[in-house]
Design an enzyme around this catalytic site. Structure first.
Site, PDB file in Angstrom:
ATOM      1  N   LYS A 114       0.859  -1.188   0.000  1.00  0.00           N
ATOM      2  CA  LYS A 114       0.000   0.000   0.000  1.00  0.00           C
ATOM      3  C   LYS A 114       0.883   1.222   0.000  1.00  0.00           C
ATOM      4  O   LYS A 114       2.038   1.159   0.449  1.00  0.00           O
ATOM      5  CB  LYS A 114      -0.892   0.022   1.249  1.00  0.00           C
ATOM      6  CG  LYS A 114      -2.135   0.868   1.127  1.00  0.00           C
ATOM      7  CD  LYS A 114      -3.279   0.116   0.465  1.00  0.00           C
ATOM      8  CE  LYS A 114      -4.521   0.969   0.335  1.00  0.00           C
ATOM      9  NZ  LYS A 114      -5.695   0.161  -0.022  1.00  0.00           N
TER      10      LYS A 114
HETATM   11  P1  NAD Z   1     -13.291   7.736  -2.419  1.00  0.00           P
HETATM   12  O1  NAD Z   1     -12.254   8.774  -2.256  1.00  0.00           O
HETATM   13  O2  NAD Z   1     -13.895   7.512  -3.773  1.00  0.00           O
HETATM   14  O3  NAD Z   1     -14.518   8.022  -1.405  1.00  0.00           O
HETATM   15  C1  NAD Z   1     -14.345   8.194  -0.040  1.00  0.00           C
HETATM   16  C2  NAD Z   1     -15.666   8.639   0.557  1.00  0.00           C
HETATM   17  O4  NAD Z   1     -15.539   8.720   1.975  1.00  0.00           O
HETATM   18  C3  NAD Z   1     -16.109  10.017   0.086  1.00  0.00           C
HETATM   19  O5  NAD Z   1     -17.517  10.027  -0.110  1.00  0.00           O
HETATM   20  C4  NAD Z   1     -15.764  10.913   1.253  1.00  0.00           C
HETATM   21  O6  NAD Z   1     -16.560  12.073   1.313  1.00  0.00           O
HETATM   22  C5  NAD Z   1     -16.034   9.979   2.407  1.00  0.00           C
HETATM   23  N1  NAD Z   1     -15.386  10.391   3.652  1.00  0.00           N
HETATM   24  C6  NAD Z   1     -14.109  10.805   3.836  1.00  0.00           C
HETATM   25  N2  NAD Z   1     -13.903  11.123   5.123  1.00  0.00           N
HETATM   26  C7  NAD Z   1     -15.078  10.910   5.752  1.00  0.00           C
HETATM   27  C8  NAD Z   1     -15.504  11.055   7.094  1.00  0.00           C
HETATM   28  N3  NAD Z   1     -14.673  11.487   8.040  1.00  0.00           N
HETATM   29  N4  NAD Z   1     -16.785  10.719   7.409  1.00  0.00           N
HETATM   30  C9  NAD Z   1     -17.639  10.288   6.461  1.00  0.00           C
HETATM   31  N5  NAD Z   1     -17.280  10.122   5.172  1.00  0.00           N
HETATM   32  C10 NAD Z   1     -16.024  10.434   4.823  1.00  0.00           C
HETATM   33  O7  NAD Z   1     -12.669   6.395  -1.825  1.00  0.00           O
HETATM   34  P2  NAD Z   1     -13.064   4.898  -2.149  1.00  0.00           P
HETATM   35  O8  NAD Z   1     -12.179   4.401  -3.228  1.00  0.00           O
HETATM   36  O9  NAD Z   1     -14.540   4.789  -2.282  1.00  0.00           O
HETATM   37  O10 NAD Z   1     -12.592   4.175  -0.802  1.00  0.00           O
HETATM   38  C11 NAD Z   1     -13.420   4.103   0.368  1.00  0.00           C
HETATM   39  C12 NAD Z   1     -12.927   2.973   1.251  1.00  0.00           C
HETATM   40  O11 NAD Z   1     -12.944   1.763   0.496  1.00  0.00           O
HETATM   41  C13 NAD Z   1     -11.507   3.116   1.781  1.00  0.00           C
HETATM   42  O12 NAD Z   1     -11.430   2.512   3.056  1.00  0.00           O
HETATM   43  C14 NAD Z   1     -10.694   2.307   0.789  1.00  0.00           C
HETATM   44  O13 NAD Z   1      -9.469   1.863   1.333  1.00  0.00           O
HETATM   45  C15 NAD Z   1     -11.656   1.171   0.551  1.00  0.00           C
HETATM   46  N6  NAD Z   1     -11.402   0.430  -0.684  1.00  0.00           N
HETATM   47  C16 NAD Z   1     -11.397   1.039  -1.896  1.00  0.00           C
HETATM   48  C17 NAD Z   1     -11.175   0.282  -3.033  1.00  0.00           C
HETATM   49  C18 NAD Z   1     -11.227   0.859  -4.418  1.00  0.00           C
HETATM   50  O14 NAD Z   1     -11.135   0.087  -5.378  1.00  0.00           O
HETATM   51  N7  NAD Z   1     -11.422   2.153  -4.590  1.00  0.00           N
HETATM   52  C19 NAD Z   1     -10.927  -1.100  -2.929  1.00  0.00           C
HETATM   53  C20 NAD Z   1     -10.961  -1.689  -1.666  1.00  0.00           C
HETATM   54  C21 NAD Z   1     -11.207  -0.911  -0.551  1.00  0.00           C
END
Ligand code: NAD
Length: 423
Positions: A114
């Site tokens: 990561k």
């Molecule tokens: P993203 O940046 O597209 O979205 C993140 C979301 O979280 C946004 O809506 C943001 O406003 C919200 N957010 C941020 N801080 C916040 C808070 N304090 N309270 C409430 N909401 C908050 O990110 P993503 O890619 O959707 O990732 C979200 C989660 O999923 C992370 O934990 C990431 O590690 C995990 N994840 C993502 C992927 C991927 O393919 N993108 C894969 C596996 C896991």
């Protein structure tokens, strides 16, 4: 026998502390492989880099960047890159370790890695964002590569950032290395289905868990925290299956509507200005999100969000961990005692890395699949993994999380043992 790591001081609910306690819980199920378990409690390699860039106003700004390769026993490192003001080495270590568990849980031929930069990208211009991405890529270029460690998008990073990373790595190595990152735009060796893959995986595992619980998705009430790539796609797919999205929270606030939020209108507004700009629901204080009457809770934002107190009050019967590490260990115990089923992050959100794997395979073979083929293969891999984990949980009478760790750690430590300890 082993010395403690000197560069991290985990607390019980910190991401690395959470991960360590998850590993400790699986030791009784590892049999003779338990002698290797210390391997999982320290990263193989951790790189901290200085990322200096010239800002648009002429100032020189320095940012701290990281790339951690937690374990590569089963294959090259794999894992996203996060741009966020709260990123720390400890957080990236935990996220890299969860990637090790995740790739093993769905049986992909990868280890876990990561990366991240401690920066608020919303405060950067497009020009500054490109510079920080390229300089960071160049700095970590000494340890990443299509056969060693393959980054992907995570919080606040996307296809454009992956394109800059691929270009920078390619410029530095003198070729066009499409396989060095996944989550790229389609015309640069990206894969159909990648953007929606994580949310789709949350849906696939959630649909199966609901079926096994006897919960009808039609009319089921769902609360989603985090409405970005993962949360909004999962919400859309559940809504298509007849569920009602009754509460959504993002970094701008929380909106609720017990009749179900209109996602077709909400999603574009949320992408632009955040969920509170949407007029089709009531804005409530952030704490009220955790009290919302719901059947399914989907944390899809950041780590440590489901605390003991929030676990105590949720009305959900099923928690689908779209985010990585959203539930602290004490909350995990409370949810188990209350009979709330948790589909853990390391299987629930593995759809993204699974289609990243498809992208990487397609890049190497220069032969691209259609979207139906991607989705059918994704569905099959996720269902096989979930069924195996479910059987393990039933056999040992343990939670799905511990069962996932049992299946994954056995694969990782078996590989470790068979490779032998060098020298
Ligand atoms: P993203 O940046 O597209 O979205 C993140 C979301 O979280 C946004 O809506 C943001 O406003 C919200 N957010 C941020 N801080 C916040 C808070 N304090 N309270 C409430 N909401 C908050 O990110 P993503 O890619 O959707 O990732 C979200 C989660 O999923 C992370 O934990 C990431 O590690 C995990 N994840 C993502 C992927 C991927 O393919 N993108 C894969 C596996 C896991």
């Amino acid at each position: 026998m082993s010395e403690k790591l000197s560069f991290v001081s985990p607390t019980a609910n910190s991401p690395w502390g959470t991960y360590l306690s998850q590993v400790d819980r699986v030791v009784p199920y590892l049999g003779p492989l338990a002698r290797w378990v210390e391997t999982l409690k320290r990263p193989k390699r951790a790189l901290i880099v200085d990322v200096p860039i010239e800002m648009d106003d002429g100032r020189i700004a320095h940012y701290e960047g990281y790339r951690v390769q937690h374990n590569m026993s089963r294959g090259p490192g794999k894992g996203g890159v996060r741009f966020h003001p709260d990123v720390t080495l400890e957080e990236v270590m935990a996220l890299s370790a969860w990637m090790t568990i995740k790739t093993a849980a769905v049986n992909l031929p990868y280890g876990g890695a990561k990366g991240g930069i401690r920066v608020d990208p919303k405060k950067l211009s497009q020009n500054e964002l490109e510079k920080i991405t390229r300089r960071y890529t160049s700095e970590i270029g000494i340890i990443i590569g299509p056969h060693t460690d393959i980054p992907a998008p995570d919080v606040n990073t996307n296809g454009q950032i992956m394109a800059w990373m691929m270009d920078t790595y390619s410029m530095n190595t003198g070729g066009t290395a499409t396989g060095v990152v996944t989550g790229k735009p389609l015309h640069l060796g990206g894969s159909l289905g990648r953007v929606k893959a994580t949310g789709r995986g949350v849906f696939v595992t959630g649909r199966e868990a609901a079926r096994r619980l006897g919960m009808d998705l039609r009319g089921a009430r769902i609360a989603v925290q985090g409405f970005g790539n993962v949360g909004s796609v999962a919400a859309e797919l559940f809504a298509e299956a007849g569920a009602k999205i009754v509460a959504v929270q993002d970094h701008t606030g929380t909106i609720v509507n017990s009749n179900g939020l209109d996602l077709a209108t909400l999603i574009p507004i949320a992408n632009k200005d955040g969920v509170i700009a949407f007029k089709g629901g009531d804005v409530v204080p952030n704490d009220a999100f955790w009290d919302t009457a719901c059947d399914i809770l989907i944390p899809a934002a950041l780590e440590g969000q489901i605390t003991a107190e929030r676990a105590q009050k949720t009305t959900a019967k099923l928690v689908l961990e779209g985010a990585n590490g959203p539930t602290v260990p004490t909350a995990d115990d409370i949810l188990a005692e209350r009979g709330v089923l948790v589909v853990p992050d390391v299987i629930c959100n593995a759809g993204g890395v699974t289609v990243s794997y498809f992208e990487w395979v397609q890049d190497f073979s220069s032969f691209f699949w259609d979207e139906d083929e991607i989705n059918v293969r994704l569905d099959r891999i996720m269902m096989n993994a979930l069924n195996q984990i479910w059987d393990t949980a039933d056999k040992h009478k343990i939670t799905l999380r511990t069962a996932t760790y049992a299946v994954a750690c056995e694969r990782i430590l078996m590989a470790r043992q068979e490779r032998g300890l060098y020298p």
